[in-house]
Design an enzyme around this catalytic site. Structure first.
Site, PDB file in Angstrom:
ATOM      1  N   SER A 228       0.822  -1.219   0.000  1.00 33.52           N
ATOM      2  CA  SER A 228       0.000   0.000   0.000  1.00 33.52           C
ATOM      3  C   SER A 228       0.853   1.265   0.000  1.00 33.52           C
ATOM      4  O   SER A 228       1.711   1.454   0.865  1.00 33.52           O
ATOM      5  CB  SER A 228      -0.910   0.023   1.236  1.00 33.52           C
TER       6      SER A 228
ATOM      7  N   HIS B  80      -3.291   0.502  -4.930  1.00 31.34           N
ATOM      8  CA  HIS B  80      -2.627  -0.595  -5.634  1.00 31.34           C
ATOM      9  C   HIS B  80      -2.937  -0.470  -7.133  1.00 31.34           C
ATOM     10  O   HIS B  80      -4.100  -0.568  -7.540  1.00 31.34           O
ATOM     11  CB  HIS B  80      -3.113  -1.955  -5.113  1.00 31.34           C
TER      12      HIS B  80
ATOM     13  N   HIS C 187      -5.069  -9.788  -1.362  1.00 33.45           N
ATOM     14  CA  HIS C 187      -5.256 -10.031   0.058  1.00 33.45           C
ATOM     15  C   HIS C 187      -6.372 -11.045   0.282  1.00 33.45           C
ATOM     16  O   HIS C 187      -7.361 -11.070  -0.456  1.00 33.45           O
ATOM     17  CB  HIS C 187      -5.628  -8.735   0.789  1.00 33.45           C
TER      18      HIS C 187
ATOM     19  N   TYR D  35      -8.517 -10.891   2.572  1.00 30.71           N
ATOM     20  CA  TYR D  35      -9.752 -10.203   2.934  1.00 30.71           C
ATOM     21  C   TYR D  35     -10.561  -9.729   1.728  1.00 30.71           C
ATOM     22  O   TYR D  35     -11.731  -9.363   1.854  1.00 30.71           O
ATOM     23  CB  TYR D  35      -9.489  -9.029   3.885  1.00 30.71           C
ATOM     24  N   GLU D  36      -9.935  -9.706   0.550  1.00 30.81           N
ATOM     25  CA  GLU D  36     -10.674  -9.315  -0.653  1.00 30.81           C
ATOM     26  C   GLU D  36     -11.651 -10.405  -1.097  1.00 30.81           C
ATOM     27  O   GLU D  36     -12.451 -10.185  -2.004  1.00 30.81           O
ATOM     28  CB  GLU D  36      -9.706  -8.986  -1.781  1.00 30.81           C
TER      29      GLU D  36
ATOM     30  N   ALA E  83       2.671  -2.116   4.345  1.00 28.12           N
ATOM     31  CA  ALA E  83       2.345  -1.116   5.353  1.00 28.12           C
ATOM     32  C   ALA E  83       1.811  -1.861   6.566  1.00 28.12           C
ATOM     33  O   ALA E  83       1.000  -2.776   6.425  1.00 28.12           O
ATOM     34  CB  ALA E  83       1.289  -0.159   4.812  1.00 28.12           C
TER      35      ALA E  83
ATOM     36  N   MET F 245      -1.978  -7.195   7.163  1.00 31.81           N
ATOM     37  CA  MET F 245      -2.984  -8.072   6.548  1.00 31.81           C
ATOM     38  C   MET F 245      -2.459  -8.761   5.288  1.00 31.81           C
ATOM     39  O   MET F 245      -3.239  -9.151   4.423  1.00 31.81           O
ATOM     40  CB  MET F 245      -4.233  -7.249   6.196  1.00 31.81           C
ATOM     41  N   SER F 246      -1.152  -8.916   5.183  1.00 24.52           N
ATOM     42  CA  SER F 246      -0.572  -9.495   3.965  1.00 24.52           C
ATOM     43  C   SER F 246       0.727 -10.210   4.303  1.00 24.52           C
ATOM     44  O   SER F 246       0.985 -10.538   5.464  1.00 24.52           O
ATOM     45  CB  SER F 246      -0.305  -8.379   2.942  1.00 24.52           C
TER      46      SER F 246
ATOM     47  N   ASN G 194       1.279   3.470  11.231  1.00 21.22           N
ATOM     48  CA  ASN G 194       0.479   3.944  12.370  1.00 21.22           C
ATOM     49  C   ASN G 194       0.817   3.082  13.573  1.00 21.22           C
ATOM     50  O   ASN G 194       1.435   2.018  13.432  1.00 21.22           O
ATOM     51  CB  ASN G 194      -1.024   3.847  12.060  1.00 21.22           C
TER      52      ASN G 194
ATOM     53  N   HIS H 277      -7.387   3.825   6.766  1.00 21.82           N
ATOM     54  CA  HIS H 277      -6.517   3.553   5.621  1.00 21.82           C
ATOM     55  C   HIS H 277      -5.887   4.841   5.082  1.00 21.82           C
ATOM     56  O   HIS H 277      -4.787   4.809   4.529  1.00 21.82           O
ATOM     57  CB  HIS H 277      -7.313   2.854   4.512  1.00 21.82           C
TER      58      HIS H 277
END
Length: 272
Positions: A31, A62, A84, A86-87, A114, A212-213, A236, A247
Protein backbone atom coordinates in the site's frame (compact mmCIF):
# COMPACT_ATOMS: atom_id res chain seq x y z
CA UNK A 1 -10.20 -28.57 -14.94
CA UNK A 2 -6.65 -27.34 -15.34
CA UNK A 3 -4.21 -28.17 -12.57
CA UNK A 4 -2.10 -25.58 -10.82
CA UNK A 5 0.92 -26.65 -12.87
CA UNK A 6 -0.98 -26.20 -16.14
CA UNK A 7 -2.27 -22.81 -15.05
CA UNK A 8 1.24 -21.71 -14.16
CA UNK A 9 2.54 -22.72 -17.56
CA UNK A 10 -0.18 -20.71 -19.31
CA UNK A 11 0.45 -17.67 -17.13
CA UNK A 12 4.22 -17.81 -17.52
CA UNK A 13 4.00 -18.33 -21.29
CA UNK A 14 1.85 -15.21 -21.62
CA UNK A 15 4.18 -13.11 -19.44
CA UNK A 16 7.21 -14.24 -21.45
CA UNK A 17 5.39 -13.34 -24.67
CA UNK A 18 5.15 -9.77 -23.37
CA UNK A 19 8.96 -9.58 -23.27
CA UNK A 20 9.79 -10.70 -19.74
CA UNK A 21 13.08 -12.60 -19.73
CA UNK A 22 15.56 -13.25 -16.93
CA UNK A 23 14.63 -11.95 -13.47
CA UNK A 24 17.03 -11.30 -10.62
CA UNK A 25 14.59 -9.99 -8.02
CA UNK A 26 10.83 -9.89 -7.80
CA UNK A 27 9.29 -7.05 -5.82
CA UNK A 28 5.91 -7.03 -4.09
CA UNK A 29 5.06 -3.39 -3.47
CA UNK A 30 2.45 -2.81 -0.79
CA UNK A 31 0.00 0.00 0.00
CA UNK A 32 1.31 3.40 -1.06
CA UNK A 33 4.66 1.95 -2.12
CA UNK A 34 3.94 1.12 -5.75
CA UNK A 35 5.56 4.30 -7.01
CA UNK A 36 8.95 2.60 -6.95
CA UNK A 37 7.89 0.64 -10.03
CA UNK A 38 7.65 3.94 -11.92
CA UNK A 39 11.45 4.19 -11.68
CA UNK A 40 12.06 0.90 -13.49
CA UNK A 41 13.94 1.56 -16.73
CA UNK A 42 12.88 0.19 -20.13
CA UNK A 43 9.70 -0.89 -18.41
CA UNK A 44 7.28 -3.45 -19.74
CA UNK A 45 3.89 -3.07 -18.02
CA UNK A 46 1.39 -5.93 -17.93
CA UNK A 47 -2.04 -5.19 -16.39
CA UNK A 48 -3.22 -7.98 -14.12
CA UNK A 49 -6.55 -8.28 -15.92
CA UNK A 50 -4.77 -9.33 -19.13
CA UNK A 51 -2.80 -12.16 -17.53
CA UNK A 52 -4.33 -15.66 -17.69
CA UNK A 53 -5.40 -17.01 -14.26
CA UNK A 54 -4.28 -13.80 -12.49
CA UNK A 55 -6.60 -12.11 -9.98
CA UNK A 56 -7.20 -8.34 -9.99
CA UNK A 57 -6.29 -6.03 -7.09
CA UNK A 58 -9.22 -4.11 -5.61
CA UNK A 59 -7.45 -2.05 -2.93
CA UNK A 60 -7.05 1.73 -3.13
CA UNK A 61 -3.38 2.58 -3.65
CA UNK A 62 -2.63 -0.60 -5.63
CA UNK A 63 -2.11 0.01 -9.38
CA UNK A 64 -2.67 -3.60 -10.41
CA UNK A 65 0.07 -4.44 -12.90
CA UNK A 66 3.39 -6.22 -13.34
CA UNK A 67 6.31 -3.99 -14.27
CA UNK A 68 9.46 -5.58 -15.73
CA UNK A 69 12.77 -3.88 -16.44
CA UNK A 70 15.95 -2.66 -14.80
CA UNK A 71 16.18 -1.09 -11.35
CA UNK A 72 19.48 -0.33 -9.61
CA UNK A 73 21.30 -2.48 -12.16
CA UNK A 74 19.14 -5.56 -11.53
CA UNK A 75 16.48 -7.16 -13.69
CA UNK A 76 13.31 -6.92 -11.65
CA UNK A 77 9.67 -7.91 -11.92
CA UNK A 78 7.57 -5.70 -9.68
CA UNK A 79 4.02 -6.26 -8.54
CA UNK A 80 2.34 -2.86 -8.33
CA UNK A 81 -0.34 -4.05 -5.96
CA UNK A 82 -0.86 -7.39 -4.24
CA UNK A 83 -3.82 -9.58 -3.40
CA UNK A 84 -5.26 -10.03 0.06
CA UNK A 85 -7.25 -12.80 1.70
CA UNK A 86 -9.75 -10.20 2.93
CA UNK A 87 -10.67 -9.32 -0.65
CA UNK A 88 -12.46 -12.65 -0.79
CA UNK A 89 -9.86 -14.56 -2.76
CA UNK A 90 -9.01 -18.14 -1.88
CA UNK A 91 -5.62 -18.30 -0.21
CA UNK A 92 -4.10 -20.18 -3.16
CA UNK A 93 -5.18 -17.28 -5.39
CA UNK A 94 -3.54 -14.77 -3.04
CA UNK A 95 -0.18 -16.52 -3.41
CA UNK A 96 -0.51 -17.43 -7.10
CA UNK A 97 1.75 -14.54 -8.21
CA UNK A 98 4.56 -15.88 -6.03
CA UNK A 99 4.17 -19.25 -7.75
CA UNK A 100 4.44 -17.43 -11.07
CA UNK A 101 7.56 -15.57 -9.93
CA UNK A 102 9.23 -18.83 -8.93
CA UNK A 103 8.23 -20.50 -12.21
CA UNK A 104 9.79 -17.55 -14.07
CA UNK A 105 13.05 -18.58 -12.34
CA UNK A 106 13.59 -15.50 -10.19
CA UNK A 107 16.02 -16.38 -7.40
CA UNK A 108 14.85 -13.84 -4.82
CA UNK A 109 11.86 -11.80 -3.76
CA UNK A 110 11.57 -8.56 -1.79
CA UNK A 111 8.25 -8.12 0.01
CA UNK A 112 7.10 -4.78 1.37
CA UNK A 113 4.01 -3.77 3.28
CA UNK A 114 2.35 -1.12 5.35
CA UNK A 115 1.88 -2.26 8.93
CA UNK A 116 0.80 -1.14 12.36
CA UNK A 117 3.45 -0.73 15.03
CA UNK A 118 3.05 -3.00 18.05
CA UNK A 119 6.49 -2.39 19.51
CA UNK A 120 6.17 0.58 21.87
CA UNK A 121 9.50 1.97 20.61
CA UNK A 122 8.16 2.39 17.07
CA UNK A 123 6.67 5.60 15.64
CA UNK A 124 4.71 6.12 12.40
CA UNK A 125 7.16 6.46 9.52
CA UNK A 126 9.68 3.96 10.85
CA UNK A 127 10.94 1.29 8.46
CA UNK A 128 11.26 -2.20 9.93
CA UNK A 129 13.42 -5.00 8.59
CA UNK A 130 11.36 -8.17 8.97
CA UNK A 131 13.41 -10.79 10.80
CA UNK A 132 10.65 -13.38 11.26
CA UNK A 133 6.90 -13.75 10.98
CA UNK A 134 3.87 -15.11 12.82
CA UNK A 135 0.97 -16.61 10.89
CA UNK A 136 -2.19 -15.47 12.70
CA UNK A 137 -4.44 -15.89 9.66
CA UNK A 138 -5.87 -19.26 10.60
CA UNK A 139 -4.98 -20.64 7.17
CA UNK A 140 -1.85 -21.87 5.42
CA UNK A 141 -1.45 -21.61 1.63
CA UNK A 142 0.27 -25.02 1.48
CA UNK A 143 -2.75 -26.94 2.77
CA UNK A 144 -3.95 -29.39 0.16
CA UNK A 145 -2.19 -31.25 -2.63
CA UNK A 146 1.55 -30.68 -2.74
CA UNK A 147 3.25 -30.61 -6.12
CA UNK A 148 6.81 -31.81 -5.65
CA UNK A 149 7.79 -29.83 -8.74
CA UNK A 150 7.01 -26.65 -6.81
CA UNK A 151 8.47 -27.48 -3.40
CA UNK A 152 8.63 -29.96 -0.51
CA UNK A 153 5.61 -31.17 1.45
CA UNK A 154 7.04 -29.87 4.74
CA UNK A 155 9.19 -26.77 4.14
CA UNK A 156 11.46 -25.48 6.90
CA UNK A 157 10.54 -21.94 8.02
CA UNK A 158 13.46 -21.61 10.46
CA UNK A 159 15.09 -18.89 8.35
CA UNK A 160 12.26 -17.60 6.19
CA UNK A 161 13.97 -14.23 5.76
CA UNK A 162 17.46 -14.37 4.26
CA UNK A 163 20.01 -13.38 6.88
CA UNK A 164 22.68 -12.32 4.36
CA UNK A 165 20.17 -10.00 2.68
CA UNK A 166 19.28 -8.56 6.08
CA UNK A 167 22.92 -7.73 6.78
CA UNK A 168 23.26 -5.92 3.45
CA UNK A 169 20.09 -3.93 4.15
CA UNK A 170 21.37 -2.91 7.58
CA UNK A 171 24.66 -1.75 6.05
CA UNK A 172 22.81 0.34 3.48
CA UNK A 173 20.60 1.87 6.18
CA UNK A 174 23.68 2.76 8.24
CA UNK A 175 25.24 4.55 5.26
CA UNK A 176 21.97 6.47 4.83
CA UNK A 177 21.93 7.39 8.55
CA UNK A 178 18.53 5.69 8.62
CA UNK A 179 17.38 4.30 11.96
CA UNK A 180 16.14 1.03 10.49
CA UNK A 181 14.13 -0.96 13.01
CA UNK A 182 14.04 -4.76 13.13
CA UNK A 183 11.24 -7.01 14.22
CA UNK A 184 8.70 -9.77 13.81
CA UNK A 185 5.69 -9.26 11.53
CA UNK A 186 2.35 -10.85 12.42
CA UNK A 187 -0.14 -11.34 9.62
CA UNK A 188 -3.89 -11.40 10.22
CA UNK A 189 -6.75 -11.70 7.77
CA UNK A 190 -8.26 -8.22 8.07
CA UNK A 191 -10.09 -6.28 6.82
CA UNK A 192 -10.77 -5.02 10.34
CA UNK A 193 -7.89 -3.50 12.20
CA UNK A 194 -7.04 -5.40 15.35
CA UNK A 195 -8.70 -4.69 18.68
CA UNK A 196 -6.61 -3.35 21.56
CA UNK A 197 -6.87 -6.80 23.19
CA UNK A 198 -5.57 -8.46 20.02
CA UNK A 199 -2.64 -6.06 19.97
CA UNK A 200 -1.79 -6.91 23.57
CA UNK A 201 -1.90 -10.56 22.51
CA UNK A 202 0.36 -9.82 19.52
CA UNK A 203 2.89 -8.07 21.73
CA UNK A 204 2.81 -10.92 24.26
CA UNK A 205 3.61 -13.54 21.62
CA UNK A 206 6.48 -11.50 20.20
CA UNK A 207 5.12 -9.42 17.32
CA UNK A 208 6.57 -5.98 16.62
CA UNK A 209 4.21 -5.09 13.77
CA UNK A 210 0.88 -6.33 12.41
CA UNK A 211 -0.64 -6.32 8.96
CA UNK A 212 -2.98 -8.07 6.55
CA UNK A 213 -0.57 -9.50 3.96
CA UNK A 214 2.93 -10.88 3.39
CA UNK A 215 2.78 -14.00 5.58
CA UNK A 216 1.21 -16.35 3.00
CA UNK A 217 3.41 -14.93 0.25
CA UNK A 218 6.55 -15.59 2.27
CA UNK A 219 5.43 -19.14 3.09
CA UNK A 220 5.04 -19.91 -0.61
CA UNK A 221 8.29 -18.13 -1.46
CA UNK A 222 10.16 -20.33 1.01
CA UNK A 223 8.34 -23.41 -0.30
CA UNK A 224 9.47 -22.40 -3.81
CA UNK A 225 13.11 -21.97 -2.80
CA UNK A 226 13.18 -18.18 -3.17
CA UNK A 227 15.44 -16.05 -1.01
CA UNK A 228 13.32 -13.49 0.83
CA UNK A 229 13.90 -9.96 2.08
CA UNK A 230 11.05 -8.18 3.86
CA UNK A 231 10.62 -4.55 4.91
CA UNK A 232 7.60 -2.98 6.60
CA UNK A 233 6.65 0.67 6.69
CA UNK A 234 5.16 1.41 10.10
CA UNK A 235 2.28 3.63 9.04
CA UNK A 236 0.48 3.94 12.37
CA UNK A 237 0.53 2.70 15.93
CA UNK A 238 -1.71 -0.30 16.45
CA UNK A 239 -5.10 -0.33 18.21
CA UNK A 240 -5.00 0.92 21.77
CA UNK A 241 -1.81 2.90 21.08
CA UNK A 242 -3.50 5.77 19.21
CA UNK A 243 -7.06 7.10 19.12
CA UNK A 244 -8.34 5.79 15.77
CA UNK A 245 -7.15 3.80 12.74
CA UNK A 246 -7.91 4.38 9.06
CA UNK A 247 -6.52 3.55 5.62
CA UNK A 248 -6.03 7.25 4.78
CA UNK A 249 -3.34 7.46 7.46
CA UNK A 250 -1.61 4.45 5.91
CA UNK A 251 -1.40 6.21 2.56
CA UNK A 252 -0.38 9.54 4.12
CA UNK A 253 2.49 7.99 6.09
CA UNK A 254 3.84 5.98 3.15
CA UNK A 255 3.68 9.16 1.08
CA UNK A 256 5.74 10.97 3.70
CA UNK A 257 8.49 8.34 3.93
CA UNK A 258 8.42 6.99 0.37
CA UNK A 259 11.60 8.82 -0.67
CA UNK A 260 13.85 7.19 1.93
CA UNK A 261 12.00 3.89 1.55
CA UNK A 262 12.66 3.85 -2.19
CA UNK A 263 16.28 4.84 -1.63
CA UNK A 264 16.74 2.02 0.88
CA UNK A 265 15.29 -0.53 -1.55
CA UNK A 266 17.25 0.69 -4.56
CA UNK A 267 20.58 0.89 -2.76
CA UNK A 268 20.00 -2.53 -1.20
CA UNK A 269 19.21 -3.96 -4.63
CA UNK A 270 22.40 -2.40 -5.96
CA UNK A 271 24.46 -4.10 -3.24
CA UNK A 272 22.83 -7.56 -3.47
Amino acid sequence: MLTLLENLQETVSYIKEQGVKEIDFALILGSGLGELADEIEEAIKIPYQTIPHFPVSTVVGHAGQLVYGTLAGKKVLAMQGRFHYYEGYAIDTVVYPVRVIATLKAHSIIVTNASGGVNTNFVPGDLMLITDQINNMGVNPLIGTNFDELGPRFPDMSQAFDQAYQEVTKCVAAKMNLALKEGVYMGGTGPTYETPAEIRFARTVGADAVGMSTVPEVIVAVHSGLRVLGISCITNLAAGMQKTLNHEEVIETTERVKSEFKTLLKETLRML
